[in-house]
Design a protein around this motif. Structure first.
Motif, mmCIF file in Angstrom:
data_model
loop_
_atom_site.group_PDB
_atom_site.id
_atom_site.type_symbol
_atom_site.label_atom_id
_atom_site.label_comp_id
_atom_site.label_asym_id
_atom_site.label_seq_id
_atom_site.Cartn_x
_atom_site.Cartn_y
_atom_site.Cartn_z
ATOM 1 N N VAL A 1 -5.019 -10.222 -10.807
ATOM 2 C CA VAL A 1 -4.769 -9.487 -9.651
ATOM 3 C C VAL A 1 -5.536 -9.686 -8.482
ATOM 4 C CG1 VAL A 1 -4.416 -7.352 -8.706
ATOM 5 C CG2 VAL A 1 -4.550 -7.268 -10.771
ATOM 6 N N ILE A 2 -4.633 -10.518 -7.417
ATOM 7 C CA ILE A 2 -5.073 -10.702 -6.261
ATOM 8 C C ILE A 2 -4.590 -10.046 -5.562
ATOM 9 C CG2 ILE A 2 -4.734 -13.457 -5.393
ATOM 10 C CD1 ILE A 2 -2.783 -14.228 -7.373
ATOM 11 N N PRO A 3 -5.733 -9.443 -4.843
ATOM 12 C CA PRO A 3 -5.742 -8.737 -3.500
ATOM 13 C C PRO A 3 -4.735 -9.955 -2.115
ATOM 14 C CG PRO A 3 -7.846 -8.609 -4.384
ATOM 15 C CD PRO A 3 -7.244 -9.919 -4.582
ATOM 16 N N PHE A 4 -4.424 -8.620 -1.311
ATOM 17 C CA PHE A 4 -4.252 -9.315 -0.090
ATOM 18 C C PHE A 4 -4.499 -8.234 0.961
ATOM 19 C CE2 PHE A 4 0.168 -7.583 0.755
ATOM 20 C CZ PHE A 4 0.243 -7.619 0.285
ATOM 21 N N THR A 5 -3.850 -8.907 2.114
ATOM 22 C CA THR A 5 -4.542 -8.059 3.401
ATOM 23 C C THR A 5 -3.367 -8.595 4.793
ATOM 24 O OG1 THR A 5 -6.251 -9.608 4.219
ATOM 25 C CG2 THR A 5 -7.029 -7.763 3.663
ATOM 26 N N ASP A 6 -2.789 -9.530 4.458
ATOM 27 C CA ASP A 6 -1.893 -10.190 5.627
ATOM 28 C C ASP A 6 -0.882 -10.609 4.530
ATOM 29 O OD1 ASP A 6 -0.493 -12.271 6.933
ATOM 30 O OD2 ASP A 6 -2.237 -13.141 7.787
ATOM 31 N N THR A 7 0.524 -10.008 4.875
ATOM 32 C CA THR A 7 1.444 -10.239 4.115
ATOM 33 C C THR A 7 2.150 -11.471 4.322
ATOM 34 O OG1 THR A 7 2.476 -8.166 4.591
ATOM 35 C CG2 THR A 7 4.201 -8.906 4.174
ATOM 36 N N ASP A 8 2.396 -11.874 5.184
ATOM 37 C CA ASP A 8 3.024 -13.585 5.490
ATOM 38 C C ASP A 8 2.374 -14.576 4.962
ATOM 39 O OD1 ASP A 8 4.692 -12.641 7.263
ATOM 40 O OD2 ASP A 8 3.265 -13.306 9.350
ATOM 41 N N ALA B 1 0.665 -1.483 0.117
ATOM 42 C CA ALA B 1 0.382 0.121 0.199
ATOM 43 C C ALA B 1 0.940 1.406 -0.141
ATOM 44 C CB ALA B 1 -0.824 -0.130 1.018
ATOM 45 N N ASP B 2 2.034 1.490 -0.111
ATOM 46 C CA ASP B 2 3.282 2.474 0.490
ATOM 47 C C ASP B 2 3.571 2.573 -0.709
ATOM 48 O OD1 ASP B 2 4.923 0.499 0.616
ATOM 49 O OD2 ASP B 2 6.402 1.150 2.019
ATOM 50 N N ALA B 3 3.216 1.763 -1.799
ATOM 51 C CA ALA B 3 4.211 2.317 -3.456
ATOM 52 C C ALA B 3 3.460 2.808 -3.597
ATOM 53 C CB ALA B 3 4.222 0.332 -3.965
ATOM 54 N N TYR C 1 -0.345 -9.494 -6.654
ATOM 55 C CA TYR C 1 -0.360 -9.282 -5.345
ATOM 56 C C TYR C 1 -0.391 -7.760 -5.100
ATOM 57 C CZ TYR C 1 0.491 -14.538 -5.444
ATOM 58 O OH TYR C 1 -0.286 -15.452 -5.826
ATOM 59 N N ALA C 2 -1.997 -7.005 -4.920
ATOM 60 C CA ALA C 2 -2.048 -6.184 -4.583
ATOM 61 C C ALA C 2 -2.404 -6.228 -2.941
ATOM 62 C CB ALA C 2 -2.956 -5.219 -5.633
ATOM 63 N N GLU C 3 -1.726 -5.425 -2.482
ATOM 64 C CA GLU C 3 -1.971 -4.680 -0.679
ATOM 65 C C GLU C 3 -4.104 -4.454 -1.543
ATOM 66 O OE1 GLU C 3 0.197 -3.249 2.179
ATOM 67 O OE2 GLU C 3 -1.222 -3.717 3.626
ATOM 68 N N ALA C 4 -4.792 -4.998 -0.759
ATOM 69 C CA ALA C 4 -6.041 -4.630 -0.254
ATOM 70 C C ALA C 4 -6.819 -2.677 -0.709
ATOM 71 C CB ALA C 4 -7.118 -4.975 0.156
ATOM 72 N N LYS C 5 -5.731 -2.437 0.352
ATOM 73 C CA LYS C 5 -6.687 -0.861 0.401
ATOM 74 C C LYS C 5 -6.173 0.113 -0.951
ATOM 75 C CE LYS C 5 -3.895 -0.707 3.978
ATOM 76 N NZ LYS C 5 -3.186 -0.282 5.458
ATOM 77 N N VAL C 6 -5.134 -0.671 -1.636
ATOM 78 C CA VAL C 6 -4.889 -0.078 -3.058
ATOM 79 C C VAL C 6 -5.073 -0.967 -3.786
ATOM 80 C CG1 VAL C 6 -2.848 1.378 -2.096
ATOM 81 C CG2 VAL C 6 -2.618 -0.570 -2.664
ATOM 82 N N ALA C 7 -5.365 -2.487 -4.381
ATOM 83 C CA ALA C 7 -5.567 -3.087 -5.464
ATOM 84 C C ALA C 7 -6.896 -2.191 -5.946
ATOM 85 C CB ALA C 7 -6.332 -4.311 -4.706
#
Ligand code: SIN
Length: 475
Positions: A387-394, A259-261, A289-295
């Motif tokens: 595009v696959i959204p994600f919330t959990d980095t691990d 999300a900070d990218a 894989y895009a963090e959900a906030k910016v997906a």
């Protein structure tokens, strides 16, 4: 234009006189026909290489280096002509083909500089009873099997270090793009590579050809770039003669956007990672894989950028994506897209083959793709971005690593600490950190897991084509 086999410095037809058609994938037309090498021709080529190799190995490294530098210069001087050949038989946009020739030539320049730096070592054994001398002679005759996606660069990435180390080679170019291979070899001979050191034998009967090449007692190594499935078959065959191998196999690169990218930079990088050379590279970004906030923002901007791509003949200057290599490639992509949509993905752009002539697929962006979808598991050689959204980095890292492939990966974040930490956790031979391309003749190209064995480029690349000999000495 040379369309025969190059064996021992002579151009000749195959032993049974057969020829095969080379097809222009932009329109399906036959460009020309090329001599089809047989098993007997493969044997003759290995024999020719084995006769030429000792003299080449005995040539001073400085002289070999100068010949390689001439190859670099000659390829650069013929950049336009070679690029035209690549566009004709592969289809990629001409600007990519021009870039490919610069990249291909650079392997000669880099390895010219390395040829005089193949270092060994001398040390006293810990017991003090002997000296340990280690040096690196060439392996001898190397068989090279090369792919169609980079008709010039995937040859020179093997050929230049092999020649620098003092080997002679037999090349089996792909049947889709033999013309560039034949011309590159011809130009290398003009640049001073002695007759018989480079042999090129296109074929229609790959497995008989390969069996004959491997069974010749002079063959000591196989270097292959292509799919993991074919790599496994070749490895098994090489095991019969315990041949040294370098395998550059398939990829399934995750492209991770935090999300900070800088999202615009990530989209630019995504376009490079996905679309360079008509989306037909093994390093291509396969799953985003895009963090959900910016997906949504990332997907939207990616769809805009993909929507601006113009598909068509690589000779048309406005075109930014050429054809796929054949009709089968288009069908394979459509199957993956259909399965992803069937599994709940949303089509944001494209999603269909383009009517012929030629083998084209629409630039496609799929949102909300499921990690279990076949498109996330397959190597996608085409202009499709799931595009696959994600919330959990691990969990995302587990998913990124959840593949037998481990060639390339990409990470976008403004937090360099996190970028490096995540890069180290990815089971991937190469990582682009805030970059959409990483290939460089001075860097070690290669994969972990089933993406391959060994490295091409860098200093490592030249040692792959060397033996190690240890001499225990007293004086
Ligand atoms: C490949 O697709 O095997 C090569 C990609 C590259 O060199 O960048």
């Amino acid at each position: 234009m040379q369309t025969d086999l190059l064996i021992g410095g002579s151009w000749r037809s195959g032993t049974d006189g057969e020829r095969f058609d080379v097809i222009n994938p932009a329109n399906g037309d036959v460009i020309i026909d090329v001599a089809a090498g047989t098993a007997a021709d493969a044997t003759a080529a290995v024999q020719a290489a084995s006769e030429a190799q000792p003299l080449w190995a005995a040539t001073a490294p400085r002289v070999r280096a100068e010949v390689l530098r001439n190859c670099w210069q000659t390829l650069v001087e013929h950049q336009d002509e070679l690029a035209d050949l690549i566009v004709t038989e592969h289809g990629k946009p001409r600007s990519d083909a021009i870039g490919e020739i610069a990249y291909a030539a650079e392997f000669f320049r880099w390895n010219a500089e390395e040829a005089v730096r193949i270092h060994g070592s001398l040390s006293m054994a810990p017991g003090g009873d002997k000296r340990i001398i280690v040096h690196h002679p060439p392996v001898g005759v190397v068989v090279m099997v090369t792919p169609w996606n980079f008709p010039a660069a995937m040859i020179t990435r093997k050929l230049a270090p092999a020649l620098a180390a003092g080997n002679a080679v037999v090349i089996k170019p792909p049947r889709e793009t033999p013309l560039t291979a034949l011309r590159v070899a011809e130009l290398c001979e003009q640049a001073g590579v002695p007759a018989g050191v480079i042999n090129v034998v296109p074929t229609m009967t790959s497995s008989a050809w390969f069996d004959a090449a491997v069974d010749h007692k002079a063959t000591r190594m196989v270097s292959f770039t292509g799919s993991t499935a074919v790599g496994r078959v070749l490895l098994r065959r090489c095991a019969d003669r315990v041949l040294k191998t370098v395998m550059e196999l398939g990829g399934n690169a995750p492209f991770i956007v935090f999300a900070d990218a800088d999202i615009d930079a990530a989209v630019d990088g995504a376009m490079t990672a996905k679309m360079r050379h008509s989306a037909e590279t093994c390093t291509a970004a396969n799953r985003f894989y895009a963090e959900a906030k910016v997906a949504d923002e990332f997907t939207e901007k990616l769809a805009q950028a993909m929507g601006a791509i113009r598909v068509g003949s690589g000779f048309d200057e406005s075109v930014t994506c050429g054809p796929m290599i054949n009709a089968g490639a288009v069908d394979a992509m459509h199957e993956l897209v259909t399965a992803a949509v069937g599994g709940g993905a949303v089509t944001r752009l494209g999603g269909n083959p383009v009517a012929g002539p030629g083998f084209f697929y629409e630039p496609t962006v799929l949102a909300n793709v499921n990690h279990q979808s076949p498109i996330a598991a397959a190597e996608v050689f085409g202009p499709i971005a799931p595009v696959i959204p994600f919330t959990d980095t691990d969990l995302m890292i587990d998913q990124a690593n959840d593949t037998e492939m481990g060639l390339a990966a990409y990470v976008y974040t403004e937090d360099l600490r996190r970028g490096l930490q995540v890069s180290e956790r990815l089971h991937s031979g190469m990582v682009g950190l805030n970059r959409g391309a990483m290939s460089d003749p001075a860097a070690p190209f290669g994969g972990m897991k089933q993406s391959g064995l060994g490295r091409e480029g860098a200093s490592e690349g030249i040692y792959e084509f060397c033996e190690t000999q240890y001499i225990a000495a007293n004086w």
